[in-house]
Design a protein around this motif. Structure first.
Motif, PDB file in Angstrom:
ATOM      1  N   LYS C 105       0.655  -1.432   0.410  1.00  0.00           N
ATOM      2  CA  LYS C 105      -0.027  -0.195   0.159  1.00  0.00           C
ATOM      3  C   LYS C 105       0.906   1.646  -0.590  1.00  0.00           C
ATOM      4  O   LYS C 105       1.863   1.531   0.967  1.00  0.00           O
ATOM      5  N   ILE C 107       2.260   4.206   0.939  1.00  0.00           N
ATOM      6  CA  ILE C 107       1.734   5.795   1.950  1.00  0.00           C
ATOM      7  C   ILE C 107       1.482   6.931   1.630  1.00  0.00           C
ATOM      8  O   ILE C 107       0.717   8.417   1.731  1.00  0.00           O
ATOM      9  N   LYS C 108       3.098   7.138   0.595  1.00  0.00           N
ATOM     10  CA  LYS C 108       3.276   8.049  -0.129  1.00  0.00           C
ATOM     11  C   LYS C 108       3.477   8.228  -1.581  1.00  0.00           C
ATOM     12  O   LYS C 108       4.626   7.450  -1.706  1.00  0.00           O
ATOM     13  N   VAL C 115       7.276   5.763  -0.321  1.00  0.00           N
ATOM     14  CA  VAL C 115       6.938   4.930   0.513  1.00  0.00           C
ATOM     15  C   VAL C 115       5.196   4.641   0.515  1.00  0.00           C
ATOM     16  O   VAL C 115       4.637   4.528   0.288  1.00  0.00           O
ATOM     17  N   ASP C 117       4.028   0.743   2.391  1.00  0.00           N
ATOM     18  CA  ASP C 117       4.351  -0.146   3.755  1.00  0.00           C
ATOM     19  C   ASP C 117       3.610  -2.190   3.066  1.00  0.00           C
ATOM     20  O   ASP C 117       2.820  -1.986   1.870  1.00  0.00           O
ATOM     21  N   VAL C 133       8.600  -1.974   5.242  1.00  0.00           N
ATOM     22  CA  VAL C 133       8.473  -0.396   4.904  1.00  0.00           C
ATOM     23  C   VAL C 133       9.158   0.437   3.944  1.00  0.00           C
ATOM     24  O   VAL C 133      10.628  -0.203   4.648  1.00  0.00           O
ATOM     25  N   THR C 135      11.251   3.046   1.341  1.00  0.00           N
ATOM     26  CA  THR C 135      11.273   3.554   0.133  1.00  0.00           C
ATOM     27  C   THR C 135      12.244   3.727  -1.348  1.00  0.00           C
ATOM     28  O   THR C 135      13.087   3.469  -1.032  1.00  0.00           O
TER      29      THR C 135
END
Lengths: 143, 143, 143, 143
Positions: C105, C107-108, C115, C117, C133, C135
Motif C-alpha cells: 500500500k 503511503i506517500k 513510501v 508498506d 516499510v 522508500t
C-alpha cells in the motif's frame, strides 16, 4: 483480531493518574480504541514548534510511541511495564501548527511481542506527516 | 572524511541563541565534534523518568536526533533547515537515571543526504542503551 | 489517492521482457494493482527454503522490495530506474513452504519520493509473516 | 566484548556442508571473524546485476543478513536456528559490478537477542554502498 479490554476513557484516566508528569489527560487525549486500533489527539503548542512553525520530530516520535503503548494496553489490559524495543519513523511532510492525530493499528499482538504501525496527520488533513513502525516487548502478566 | 567546520562551543552557543526554547546550552551540551563525529551529553532529571527510574524512550529518540543534527551542522556549517527524514532506533537496555552520552558517526555526508549512526550510553558505562540510524535531508545552501 | 496507470498484466509482461533474468512472469506474478496498491504472488520452491522448511529471509525482503517496485511503477508509469533507498522489515512468524502473497500500500507517492508498506503472508493465512516499510527514490521522468 | 568461538574457516566449512544449496563456500567467503566482528566477501556475477550494471538490492540485503548470521554464530557457537527478527537498510550509492565486502560489528550480544550493524562496500572502495542494522533472536542453547 482481538477486542479491546479497556475503553479509551478508562485508559486515559489511568495513564493520567499513574503518570502525573506525563501528557495523558492534558495534551494527549485518547479519542478511540477499536479492534486492534487506537487513535490519539495531540494538542500542539508553541513549545513543540521548530523554526518555520512546524512540529519538532521528537514530538512526533513520542506521539507515535504513545499511540502504540495505548493500543497495546487497550488490548492486553493494564501491563504498564510493556516497553518499546524498536521504532522506525519516516517523516513525510511538515506538520502544520495544529492538532496531530495518531492512528495505531496492531499488526501482531503476541504473548511477548507486539508490532504496530502508526500514521500521524494534522487534524483535518488526509495526508500523513509521518509513518512509524513500533515494536513492543510485553512482560509476563496475569491477564 | 570531512573535517568539522564549526567547533563544539560555537555550535552550542548558536543553537542556544537561535532556539531559546530548546535544550542546547541547558540540558544538552555538545562535548566534542571531530572528523565525521559529534558527542553530546544529556543531563537527566526526574521529568524524563519512567516508572522504575528509567529514562523515557522519546528522550532517547530526541537525543539521537539531536546528535545527528549537531554532527551534520558541524560538518556542513550553519544550515538549520536540515531536517530528519527517517530514524530507526533499537532500545538495548534500560538506562539508569544518570547523564546520557550520545555519540554520532556520519556514515554518509552527501550534498543533499546525510546518514549517521548514534550510540547512546549512560555516562561511565560501556554498553549502549540504544542504537539509532538517522537520515537527514540537507537543503541547497551556499557553504 | 492516484489511480494506476498500468494494469497488472501490462506491468508483468513488461518486467518479464525487460528483465529476463528476473523472476517476473516466472516465480513472481502480479495478481492485482489498485488505487495505491499492488498484490504479488510468489511461488516458493525448495531453493528458498531454510532448515525446518521455512522460507529464507532474503526471499521475503526481495519480495517486499518487488511489491513496492510494482506499486510505484503501476502508479507513475514505466520509470524503471526508480530505486530503493531504504527498507525496514520485521519478521513476524515463520512462513510455511507454500506460496507467499505480498500486498503493498503506497503511503506517500510524491514526485521524487515514494513510501509504502508491504505485508507478506502465506497463501490462505490471515496473519502476516513479515511487515515491511520501503522508500523509493523516483528519478525525474516525463510522465 | 566477546572473543569468537569459531574461526572463519571452520564456520564457512560448516555452513557450506549443512546448507549445500546456500552460497557459503561458493559465492560467499568468510574472510575474517574478530572480537564482535565478521567480514564477508561476495563475488558478484551477472545474475545479481540490475540495468545499469549495478547490484540488485535484495543481494545486498541477503549479504547483510548473512554477515550478521556469521558474526552471531562465530561468537555463540553453532546455533543455526538463530533467526533474523528485523533488518533496516539504507542504500547509499550504486555498487559497481565488482566484489562486495560486508563488515558486521555486533552492537549487543545478549543471551536471547543480538543487534549488529553491517556496512557494505565495493572491494577497493572506502565509501559504503549500504548500511544495515540487523536484529537476531537466539534460541536457548547449550553453549
Amino acid at each position: 483480531m482481538k477486542a479491546a479490554k479497556m475503553t479509551a476513557s478508562e485508559l486515559e484516566e489511568r495513564l493520567a493518574r499513574e503518570f502525573p508528569q506525563g501528557s495523558y489527560g492534558k495534551r494527549i487525549h485518547i479519542e478511540a480504541v477499536g479492534q486492534m486500533t487506537a487513535r490519539l489527539r495531540y494538542t500542539v503548542n508553541e513549545r513543540n514548534l521548530r523554526p518555520g512553525g512546524t512540529v519538532a520530530g521528537p514530538t512526533l516520535m513520542g506521539l507515535a510511541d504513545g499511540a502504540m503503548y495505548v493500543a497495546v494496553l487497550a488490548h492486553i489490559g493494564w501491563v504498564p511495564h510493556a516497553v518499546t524495543t524498536s521504532l522506525t519513523i519516516n517523516f513525510l511532510k511538515k506538520p502544520k501548527a495544529i492538532d496531530l492525530i495518531a492512528e495505531c493499528k496492531l499488526i501482531k499482538l503476541g504473548k511477548r511481542l507486539a508490532v504496530g504501525d502508526v500514521g500521524i496527520r494534522s487534524d483535518g488533513d488526509d495526508e500523513l506527516v509521518a509513518h512509524c513502525v513500533v515494536t513492543y516487548s510485553i512482560p509476563p502478566h496475569g491477564h
